[in-house]
Write a protein that holds these residues in place. Structure first.
Motif, mmCIF file in Angstrom:
data_model
loop_
_atom_site.group_PDB
_atom_site.id
_atom_site.type_symbol
_atom_site.label_atom_id
_atom_site.label_comp_id
_atom_site.label_asym_id
_atom_site.label_seq_id
_atom_site.Cartn_x
_atom_site.Cartn_y
_atom_site.Cartn_z
ATOM 1 N N ASP A 81 5.672 -0.049 -8.137
ATOM 2 C CA ASP A 81 5.214 1.045 -7.282
ATOM 3 C C ASP A 81 4.656 0.453 -5.991
ATOM 4 N N PRO A 82 4.950 1.065 -4.837
ATOM 5 C CA PRO A 82 4.487 0.506 -3.558
ATOM 6 C C PRO A 82 2.978 0.435 -3.404
ATOM 7 N N SER A 83 2.229 1.149 -4.237
ATOM 8 C CA SER A 83 0.770 1.183 -4.070
ATOM 9 C C SER A 83 0.047 0.116 -4.879
ATOM 10 N N LEU A 84 0.735 -0.567 -5.794
ATOM 11 C CA LEU A 84 0.050 -1.452 -6.737
ATOM 12 C C LEU A 84 0.477 -2.907 -6.543
ATOM 13 N N TYR A 85 -0.391 -3.697 -5.939
ATOM 14 C CA TYR A 85 -0.146 -5.118 -5.708
ATOM 15 C C TYR A 85 1.215 -5.364 -5.069
ATOM 16 N N ASP A 86 1.513 -4.552 -4.076
ATOM 17 C CA ASP A 86 2.681 -4.749 -3.224
ATOM 18 C C ASP A 86 2.225 -4.496 -1.789
ATOM 19 N N SER A 87 2.816 -5.197 -0.851
ATOM 20 C CA SER A 87 2.322 -5.129 0.523
ATOM 21 C C SER A 87 3.279 -4.445 1.491
ATOM 22 N N THR A 88 4.325 -3.811 0.999
ATOM 23 C CA THR A 88 5.284 -3.190 1.909
ATOM 24 C C THR A 88 4.619 -2.154 2.809
ATOM 25 N N ILE A 89 3.751 -1.324 2.245
ATOM 26 C CA ILE A 89 3.101 -0.289 3.059
ATOM 27 C C ILE A 89 2.267 -0.920 4.160
ATOM 28 N N ARG A 90 1.432 -1.907 3.827
ATOM 29 C CA ARG A 90 0.578 -2.508 4.855
ATOM 30 C C ARG A 90 1.394 -3.291 5.887
ATOM 31 N N ILE A 91 2.531 -3.861 5.468
ATOM 32 C CA ILE A 91 3.372 -4.566 6.438
ATOM 33 C C ILE A 91 4.056 -3.574 7.370
ATOM 34 N N ILE A 92 4.513 -2.458 6.831
ATOM 35 C CA ILE A 92 5.107 -1.419 7.676
ATOM 36 C C ILE A 92 4.072 -0.896 8.676
ATOM 37 N N GLU A 93 2.832 -0.708 8.232
ATOM 38 C CA GLU A 93 1.778 -0.289 9.159
ATOM 39 C C GLU A 93 1.552 -1.350 10.233
ATOM 40 N N ARG A 94 1.660 -2.596 9.870
ATOM 41 C CA ARG A 94 1.512 -3.688 10.835
ATOM 42 C C ARG A 94 2.618 -3.623 11.881
ATOM 43 N N VAL A 95 3.834 -3.332 11.443
ATOM 44 C CA VAL A 95 4.945 -3.183 12.380
ATOM 45 C C VAL A 95 4.662 -2.043 13.347
ATOM 46 N N ARG A 96 4.174 -0.922 12.826
ATOM 47 C CA ARG A 96 3.875 0.245 13.669
ATOM 48 C C ARG A 96 2.824 -0.088 14.723
ATOM 49 N N GLN A 97 1.866 -0.909 14.362
ATOM 50 C CA GLN A 97 0.779 -1.235 15.274
ATOM 51 C C GLN A 97 1.155 -2.300 16.298
ATOM 52 N N GLN A 98 2.039 -3.219 15.925
ATOM 53 C CA GLN A 98 2.299 -4.374 16.770
ATOM 54 C C GLN A 98 3.619 -4.308 17.529
#
Length: 254
Positions: free
Chosen positions: A112-129
């Protein structure tokens, strides 16, 4: 606007996919498929099998990309992960930039993307940078915790008592405290150092796949057996993903 689907695909069994996940895959123009080296080629093969089984809309493209290895020398764990995420975010940005202006892509996330996976936070990083205009949605998947409990035929919690979800590193630092503790990412086999031989352990590796291995029992009785099984399995496959649940006490005990 471009759209990214972050799709949980379960722990290796293609039948873990939900109808929502299958629909999201078929809504994408491109499925981004990560490669993690020859030792973990089986993980890529599972994703390919999922795509072959469930993609029915013509024209969907599979785009494979190499995931960089995390460098740990001369840096703390947090520093190494932050740098690694930055490298992956750069790759994600290039993949998303390659989509047409109204196109969509999908990342297939183990568990699941919410449990010890970083895809969501990396996608947010892409959006910010990155100078990219896109949005994204998240489709939940069956977690390794659920798969472990199902394989052992146990409820995760004791009645009226809390659970803790942690890592092997933190279990080694802080010890076994909660009545039920689920331990993930334990490369150190911290359970073997727990000074509570009467605790119960429910362990599983390669959950959801044909290679699934599970063991359970009194920690003092089965810890050595699990260490041996884990070592042999890792040598045989070249990689391992495992998880376990530690329990002390019983239902309805005060």
């Amino acid at each position: 606007m471009k759209h990214i689907h972050i799709i949980g695909i379960g722990t290796g069994n293609p039948e873990h996919l939900t109808i929502q996940a299958i629909n999201a895959m078929n809504a994408a123009d491109v499925i981004f498929l990560p490669l993690k080296g020859a030792a973990k080629e089986e993980l890529a093969e599972v994703r390919r099998e999922i795509c072959e089984r469930y993609i029915t809309r013509p024209g969907i493209r599979i785009s494979e990309f190499a995931v960089p290895q995390r460098q740990t020398a001369d840096r703390s764990y947090v520093q190494s992960v932050d740098t690694w995420h930055g490298e992956i975010a750069h790759i994600y940005g290039e993949l998303i930039a390659g989509l047409p202006e109204d196109g969509s892509g999908a990342f297939l996330v183990w568990g699941d993307p919410s449990l010890y996976d970083s895809t969501i936070r990396i996608i947010e990083r892409v959006r910010q940078q990155a100078d990219l205009d896109f949005d994204y949605s998240v489709v939940p998947g069956i977690t390794s915790i659920q798969a472990l409990a199902a394989s052992h035929k146990i409820p995760i919690n004791l009645v009226g008592k809390p659970i803790e979800i942690t890592t092997g590193r933190r279990l080694a630092w802080e010890g076994f405290q909660a009545p039920t503790t689920v331990v993930m990412l334990d490369g150190e086999q911290a359970f073997a150092k727990i000074d509570d031989p009467d605790a119960e352990i429910f362990w599983g590796a390669y959950l959801g796949t044909e290679d699934e291995i599970v063991r359970s029992g009194r920690l003092g009785d089965v810890a050595a057996d699990i260490l041996t099984l884990r070592s042999e399995a890792r040598q045989r496959h070249g990689w391992i993903m495992d998880i376990y649940l530690l329990r002390k006490g019983r239902d309805f005990e005060e």
